[in-house]
Scaffold this motif. Structure first.
Motif, mmCIF file in Angstrom:
data_model
loop_
_atom_site.group_PDB
_atom_site.id
_atom_site.type_symbol
_atom_site.label_atom_id
_atom_site.label_comp_id
_atom_site.label_asym_id
_atom_site.label_seq_id
_atom_site.Cartn_x
_atom_site.Cartn_y
_atom_site.Cartn_z
ATOM 1 N N VAL A 1 0.862 -1.184 0.000
ATOM 2 C CA VAL A 1 0.000 0.000 0.000
ATOM 3 C C VAL A 1 0.895 1.230 0.000
ATOM 4 O O VAL A 1 1.669 1.450 0.939
ATOM 5 C CB VAL A 1 -0.942 0.029 1.220
ATOM 6 C CG1 VAL A 1 -1.916 1.195 1.102
ATOM 7 C CG2 VAL A 1 -1.703 -1.290 1.354
ATOM 8 N N ALA A 2 0.803 2.031 -1.077
ATOM 9 C CA ALA A 2 1.613 3.242 -1.224
ATOM 10 C C ALA A 2 0.726 4.461 -1.005
ATOM 11 O O ALA A 2 -0.322 4.598 -1.637
ATOM 12 C CB ALA A 2 2.243 3.293 -2.608
ATOM 13 N N ARG A 3 1.139 5.337 -0.098
ATOM 14 C CA ARG A 3 0.365 6.546 0.222
ATOM 15 C C ARG A 3 1.267 7.772 0.148
ATOM 16 O O ARG A 3 2.443 7.721 0.509
ATOM 17 C CB ARG A 3 -0.233 6.449 1.632
ATOM 18 C CG ARG A 3 -1.206 5.287 1.829
ATOM 19 C CD ARG A 3 -1.714 5.232 3.274
ATOM 20 N NE ARG A 3 -2.564 4.079 3.510
ATOM 21 C CZ ARG A 3 -3.881 4.064 3.349
ATOM 22 N NH1 ARG A 3 -4.495 5.174 2.941
ATOM 23 N NH2 ARG A 3 -4.590 2.979 3.592
ATOM 24 N N GLY A 4 0.690 8.885 -0.303
ATOM 25 C CA GLY A 4 1.421 10.146 -0.300
ATOM 26 C C GLY A 4 1.822 10.615 -1.672
ATOM 27 O O GLY A 4 1.236 10.219 -2.696
ATOM 28 N N ASP B 1 -2.963 5.679 -2.649
ATOM 29 C CA ASP B 1 -3.795 6.794 -2.203
ATOM 30 C C ASP B 1 -2.909 8.038 -2.097
ATOM 31 O O ASP B 1 -1.759 7.946 -1.635
ATOM 32 C CB ASP B 1 -4.433 6.495 -0.838
ATOM 33 C CG ASP B 1 -5.511 7.506 -0.487
ATOM 34 O OD1 ASP B 1 -6.648 7.359 -0.982
ATOM 35 O OD2 ASP B 1 -5.220 8.458 0.273
ATOM 36 N N PRO B 2 -3.398 9.210 -2.517
ATOM 37 C CA PRO B 2 -2.558 10.420 -2.500
ATOM 38 C C PRO B 2 -2.306 10.980 -1.106
ATOM 39 O O PRO B 2 -1.452 11.851 -0.940
ATOM 40 C CB PRO B 2 -3.362 11.417 -3.353
ATOM 41 C CG PRO B 2 -4.782 10.949 -3.252
ATOM 42 C CD PRO B 2 -4.703 9.457 -3.166
ATOM 43 N N TRP B 3 -3.040 10.500 -0.081
ATOM 44 C CA TRP B 3 -2.874 11.002 1.284
ATOM 45 C C TRP B 3 -2.043 10.023 2.114
ATOM 46 O O TRP B 3 -2.311 8.832 2.121
ATOM 47 C CB TRP B 3 -4.231 11.187 1.967
ATOM 48 C CG TRP B 3 -5.073 12.268 1.389
ATOM 49 C CD1 TRP B 3 -5.986 12.159 0.387
ATOM 50 C CD2 TRP B 3 -5.085 13.637 1.792
ATOM 51 N NE1 TRP B 3 -6.578 13.366 0.130
ATOM 52 C CE2 TRP B 3 -6.038 14.301 0.981
ATOM 53 C CE3 TRP B 3 -4.404 14.387 2.755
ATOM 54 C CZ2 TRP B 3 -6.312 15.659 1.107
ATOM 55 C CZ3 TRP B 3 -4.672 15.727 2.872
ATOM 56 C CH2 TRP B 3 -5.609 16.360 2.055
ATOM 57 N N ASN B 4 -1.057 10.561 2.843
ATOM 58 C CA ASN B 4 -0.317 9.760 3.808
ATOM 59 C C ASN B 4 -0.942 10.001 5.178
ATOM 60 O O ASN B 4 -0.676 10.999 5.835
ATOM 61 C CB ASN B 4 1.161 10.158 3.820
ATOM 62 C CG ASN B 4 1.960 9.391 4.875
ATOM 63 O OD1 ASN B 4 1.419 8.573 5.613
ATOM 64 N ND2 ASN B 4 3.252 9.672 4.947
ATOM 65 N N SER C 1 3.321 17.328 6.172
ATOM 66 C CA SER C 1 4.309 17.690 5.157
ATOM 67 C C SER C 1 4.258 16.698 4.009
ATOM 68 O O SER C 1 3.733 15.597 4.166
ATOM 69 C CB SER C 1 5.719 17.682 5.774
ATOM 70 O OG SER C 1 6.046 16.379 6.213
ATOM 71 N N PRO C 2 4.804 17.061 2.842
ATOM 72 C CA PRO C 2 4.881 16.095 1.746
ATOM 73 C C PRO C 2 5.688 14.873 2.187
ATOM 74 O O PRO C 2 6.791 15.001 2.731
ATOM 75 C CB PRO C 2 5.613 16.871 0.645
ATOM 76 C CG PRO C 2 5.359 18.316 0.967
ATOM 77 C CD PRO C 2 5.332 18.381 2.461
ATOM 78 N N SER C 3 5.136 13.701 2.004
ATOM 79 C CA SER C 3 5.802 12.490 2.475
ATOM 80 C C SER C 3 5.270 11.277 1.719
ATOM 81 O O SER C 3 4.284 11.362 0.988
ATOM 82 C CB SER C 3 5.572 12.304 3.980
ATOM 83 O OG SER C 3 4.185 12.205 4.251
ATOM 84 N N ARG C 4 5.936 10.158 1.931
ATOM 85 C CA ARG C 4 5.522 8.899 1.326
ATOM 86 C C ARG C 4 5.522 7.802 2.394
ATOM 87 O O ARG C 4 6.425 7.723 3.223
ATOM 88 C CB ARG C 4 6.472 8.499 0.189
ATOM 89 C CG ARG C 4 6.318 9.371 -1.049
ATOM 90 C CD ARG C 4 7.215 8.909 -2.194
ATOM 91 N NE ARG C 4 6.885 9.624 -3.423
ATOM 92 C CZ ARG C 4 7.460 9.394 -4.599
ATOM 93 N NH1 ARG C 4 8.403 8.468 -4.704
ATOM 94 N NH2 ARG C 4 7.098 10.083 -5.663
ATOM 95 N N LEU C 5 4.497 6.961 2.337
ATOM 96 C CA LEU C 5 4.350 5.852 3.272
ATOM 97 C C LEU C 5 4.185 4.561 2.474
ATOM 98 O O LEU C 5 3.320 4.466 1.606
ATOM 99 C CB LEU C 5 3.117 6.061 4.159
ATOM 100 C CG LEU C 5 2.824 4.974 5.203
ATOM 101 C CD1 LEU C 5 3.841 5.039 6.338
ATOM 102 C CD2 LEU C 5 1.409 5.127 5.755
ATOM 103 N N LEU C 6 5.025 3.579 2.775
ATOM 104 C CA LEU C 6 4.928 2.276 2.126
ATOM 105 C C LEU C 6 4.707 1.211 3.196
ATOM 106 O O LEU C 6 5.532 1.043 4.097
ATOM 107 C CB LEU C 6 6.206 1.967 1.339
ATOM 108 C CG LEU C 6 6.241 0.612 0.600
ATOM 109 C CD1 LEU C 6 5.107 0.499 -0.406
ATOM 110 C CD2 LEU C 6 7.593 0.421 -0.096
ATOM 111 N N THR C 7 3.586 0.511 3.114
ATOM 112 C CA THR C 7 3.237 -0.548 4.059
ATOM 113 C C THR C 7 3.062 -1.844 3.270
ATOM 114 O O THR C 7 2.322 -1.875 2.290
ATOM 115 C CB THR C 7 1.925 -0.230 4.801
ATOM 116 O OG1 THR C 7 1.972 1.109 5.305
ATOM 117 C CG2 THR C 7 1.716 -1.202 5.957
#
Length: 391
Positions: free
Chosen positions: A277-280, A314-317, A323-329
């Motif tokens: 799941v990629a977010r941000g 999803d574009p939201w983390n 702040s602009p960021s990326r989350l990978l679960t």
């Protein structure tokens, strides 16, 4: 489709508290959705279960404590009846303490019998290998066998594995678990689990309807993706959060480095299925063939599953909205659970053969058949994961 969250005992409530903090953030998308608690759903028992699975499962004999299971199930039924469409329950609990172990297992069994069409997803926290109670191996044996029988999936978070992976992701190296515990607090670990839950189960744009509405499919699509075989349902979760525009490739590499790649007997671990799941920022750029092939190889996906990988974006983390960021679960049905299961079986068998502490279980309603069945079930789980790559 509605989901009910059921938090059991201290661990379940501590993790649950951090989960609700995340999703109740006023900056979060869909934060206006009603997620408030009903005071009538907060149920309190007056006595503990003495770190004994049998004590928690069979209940105390006093009238007030004997009704705790019934009060919980009554409250659960009322919640189900208020929903247009009940889909499932997410059960938060630990594998330590009689309430987390025993009552959690009894609730899982009762919910399965009373609401057989709903899914059950268990979020389970396993104790440190070094030991938190002399009864923990018996308790783990019995509880894990119950969840194998009655749950559809188990997100298993092992305290020792969490400590190691969190330190590896933070770029620190420490050999001994006791040193890791001194640097990472219980609060940090609870927050990490809640963050993983949010990464996996907060609504994603790729599962919304064409009108943009989320109908709560995430937990059950997760089970569909990573539990293709009902005999293997224990799930390993990893996560990385980075501010700025870190590449998805570098984040995946960091996560893969923290994975257990070999068993204690030097067999290579494999995955029957994996969900990422990629977010941000730039979540829409997540899927590309070289990247997916790297994930497939890094997680050792089995050859017999024609579609071992799934991904959502999803574009939201939800974990870092400031702040602009990326989350990978990443959640994988990964055979590294073998190491933990085999330790539990080995320790529990040694104690059982020596008749150690068994009188505490007979005293509270357990029978020899409960142990024999539990050994048989966990043995079958070990065999299934050992043969995962041979199907």
């Amino acid at each position: 489709m509605s989901t009910i969250w059921l938090q059991v005992r201290q661990c379940g409530n501590q993790v649950g508290q951090e989960w609700w903090k995340l999703i109740a953030n006023e900056r979060a998308p869909n934060s206006a959705v009603d997620r408030s608690f009903r005071e009538s759903n907060v149920l309190i028992g007056l006595r503990g279960r003495g770190n004994n699975w049998a004590f928690g499962y069979h209940r105390l004999r006093t009238e007030d404590e004997d009704s705790l299971l019934h009060r919980t199930m009554d409250s659960f039924r009322k919640e189900v009846e208020q929903r247009d469409s009940y889909s499932a329950v997410i059960l938060l609990h630990s594998l330590s303490g009689g309430t987390g172990y025993g009552l959690g297992a009894r609730l899982c069994e009762s919910i399965r019998k009373d609401f057989p069409m709903g899914y059950i997803l268990s979020v389970t926290v396993a104790p440190h290998q070094a030991g938190e109670s002399p009864l923990q191996h018996f308790n783990s044996l019995l509880c894990l066998s119950w969840f194998q029988r009655y749950a559809d999936g188990v997100l298993l978070f092992h305290n020792d594995d969490m400590l190691r992976s969190m330190h590896a992701l933070f770029g620190k190296k420490t050999e001994h678990i006791s040193a890791l515990q001194a640097q990472i607090s219980l609060y940090d670990m609870n927050t990490h689990i809640a963050s993983c839950l949010a990464g996996l189960m907060y609504p994603v744009s790729s599962l919304r309807t064409r009108s943009g509405v989320s109908i709560g499919l995430e937990p059950w699509e997760l089970l569909r993706s990573v539990c293709p075989v009902p005999t293997t349902k224990f799930l390993y979760t990893s996560q990385m959060n980075k501010r700025g525009n870190a590449s998805w490739d570098s984040m995946l590499s960091s996560i893969v480095r923290t994975l257990p790649h070999h068993s204690s007997t030097r067999n290579i671990h494999q995955s029957t299925a994996v969900l990422a799941v990629a977010r941000g920022n730039g979540a829409d750029t997540f899927n590309c063939s070289p990247f997916m092939m790297k994930m497939k190889q890094g997680y050792g996906c089995v050859s017999w599953n024609p579609h071992p990988l799934d991904y959502w974006t999803d574009p939201w983390n939800i974990v870092d909205l400031t702040s602009p960021s990326r989350l990978l679960t990443i959640c994988a049905n990964h055979s590294s659970v073998l190491d933990y299961m085999q330790r539990v079986l080995e320790k529990a068998r040694t104690m059982y053969d020596a008749h150690a502490y068994l009188h505490w279980y007979w005293k509270h309603g357990c029978e020899e058949g409960d142990f024999l069945q539990a050994f048989e079930i966990l043995d079958s789980v070990v065999k299934e994961y050992s043969a995962a790559g041979d199907h």
